[in-house]
Design an enzyme around this catalytic site. Structure first.
Site, PDB file in Angstrom:
ATOM      1  N   HIS A 129     -13.400  53.271   7.156  1.00 25.81           N
ATOM      2  CA  HIS A 129     -14.399  54.310   7.365  1.00 25.81           C
ATOM      3  C   HIS A 129     -14.402  54.895   8.651  1.00 25.81           C
ATOM      4  O   HIS A 129     -15.515  55.784   8.911  1.00 25.81           O
ATOM      5  CB  HIS A 129     -15.636  54.144   6.919  1.00 25.81           C
ATOM      6  CG  HIS A 129     -15.664  53.717   5.458  1.00 25.81           C
ATOM      7  ND1 HIS A 129     -16.771  52.880   4.848  1.00 25.81           N
ATOM      8  CD2 HIS A 129     -14.889  54.005   4.425  1.00 25.81           C
ATOM      9  CE1 HIS A 129     -16.740  52.772   3.600  1.00 25.81           C
ATOM     10  NE2 HIS A 129     -15.379  53.251   3.279  1.00 25.81           N
TER      11      HIS A 129
ATOM     12  N   GLY B  43     -20.471  40.272   2.880  1.00 21.78           N
ATOM     13  CA  GLY B  43     -21.534  41.419   3.062  1.00 21.78           C
ATOM     14  C   GLY B  43     -21.345  42.766   2.587  1.00 21.78           C
ATOM     15  O   GLY B  43     -21.547  43.688   3.336  1.00 21.78           O
ATOM     16  N   THR B  44     -20.742  42.922   1.417  1.00 22.12           N
ATOM     17  CA  THR B  44     -20.418  44.064   0.789  1.00 22.12           C
ATOM     18  C   THR B  44     -20.978  43.929  -0.586  1.00 22.12           C
ATOM     19  O   THR B  44     -20.613  43.105  -1.216  1.00 22.12           O
ATOM     20  CB  THR B  44     -19.147  44.584   0.948  1.00 22.12           C
ATOM     21  OG1 THR B  44     -18.903  45.693   0.334  1.00 22.12           O
ATOM     22  CG2 THR B  44     -17.946  43.519   0.570  1.00 22.12           C
TER      23      THR B  44
END
Length: 233
Positions: free
Chosen positions: A104, A175-176
Site C-alpha cells: 500500500h 495482524g491482518t
C-alpha cells in the site's frame, strides 16, 4: 534454505503505538477516507491530502519496532524471508528485515502525481525532512504526492507478492483481518502442503478458507512462540 513469506497488517504495528485505520478510534474515524485516501481527494484538495500524511509522519517519527518486528527479522538467521506488508510504516526495515514488499505504499516516500511508480521521481523522506510543502514539485514537474496507494488505485506489487507466497515453504500471517482485498487473496497462492500460521489475538474470518494454525496472541507474543518452534524445527 527454506523460504518464508510473512504477510503483515495493521496489528503488526499496534504494539509499536501506531493506530489502526479501521478500529473504532482509528485514523479513518477522524479523517474520512473520501477526504484523504482517494484519487478524487487528491485531485480536489492536494494540500489537504499532503497535510494529512505530513501529520502521520510527524506522529510516527518516534515509533520503534516491537519484538514481533525484530523476531521476523531474526528469522533470516535460518530462512530466506520476504515480508509482504499492508502497512505503510518502515518498522520492518528498521528491525532489520532485508526483503520487504510494500503493498500500500510507503509513508516515508513521495512521488510524482503523474506516475506514482516512476522511481526516477521518488523522494525519500527522513526524520530531518518529513513534510511535503504546499506546491512542491516532483522531478517531472507534477505535484509531489505521498507514495501511498489510494483507495481505487491499482496495487502495483500484488503480483510480486503472489509470486513470493507461491514460492514459499512456510507462510506466516500477522495482524491482518484477511478480509481486505486484494491482499486477502494472497494466502490462496500458497501450495496446498505449505503450513500457514496466523498470529492474531482475535478470531479471523478468512482462516476458514484453508487449514491454518492460529496462534491467538499479539504480534510479539505470537512471534516469540512461533520463532522458538521454527528455529528448533
Amino acid at each position: 534454505m527454506k523460504k518464508i513469506a510473512v504477510l503483515t497488517g495493521a496489528g503488526m504495528s499496534v504494539e509499536s503505538g501506531l493506530s489502526t485505520f479501521r478500529s473504532d478510534d482509528g485514523l479513518w474515524e477522524n479523517n474520512p477516507v473520501s477526504r484523504v485516501a482517494t484519487h478524487e481527494a487528491w485531485e480536489n484538495d492536494p494540500e489537504h491530502v499532503n497535510a494529512f500524511y505530513n501529520m502521520l509522519r510527524r506522529k510516527y517519527a518516534d515509533v520503534a519496532p516491537n519484538q514481533g518486528h525484530r523476531l521476523v527479522a531474526r528469522l533470516e538467521e535460518r530462512y530466506d524471508v520476504t515480508v509482504i506488508t499492508q502497512n505503510v510504516d518502515n518498522l520492518h526495515e528498521m528491525a532489520g528485515s532485508t526483503k520487504v514488499v510494500h503493498l500500500h505504499g510507503e509513508l516515508l516516500k513521495a512521488c510524482s502525481s503523474n506516475d506514482v511508480d516512476d522511481t526516477r521521481y521518488h523522494v525519500q523522506l527522513s526524520p530531518g525532512r518529513l513534510e511535503i510543502t504546499p506546491g512542491e514539485r516532483a522531478g517531472d514537474g507534477s505535484l509531489l504526492r505521498p507514495y501511498i496507494v489510494f483507495f481505487g488505485e491499482a496495487v502495483p506489487n500484488i503480483s510480486i507478492a503472489a509470486e513470493v507466497v507461491a514460492a514459499a515453504d512456510i507462510v506466516i500471517i500477522i495482524g491482518t483481518s484477511m478480509v481486505v482485498y486484494p491482499a486477502a487473496g494472497l494466502v490462496q497462492h500458497a501450495r496446498p502442503e505449505v503450513p500457514v500460521y496466523l498470529i492474531d489475538p482475535n478470531d479471523v474470518m478468512g482462516r476458514r478458507k484453508r487449514n491454518i494454525t492460529h496462534i491467538k496472541k499479539g504480534a510479539s507474543a505470537g512471534m516469540e512462540q512461533l520463532f522458538a518452534e521454527l528455529m528448533e524445527g
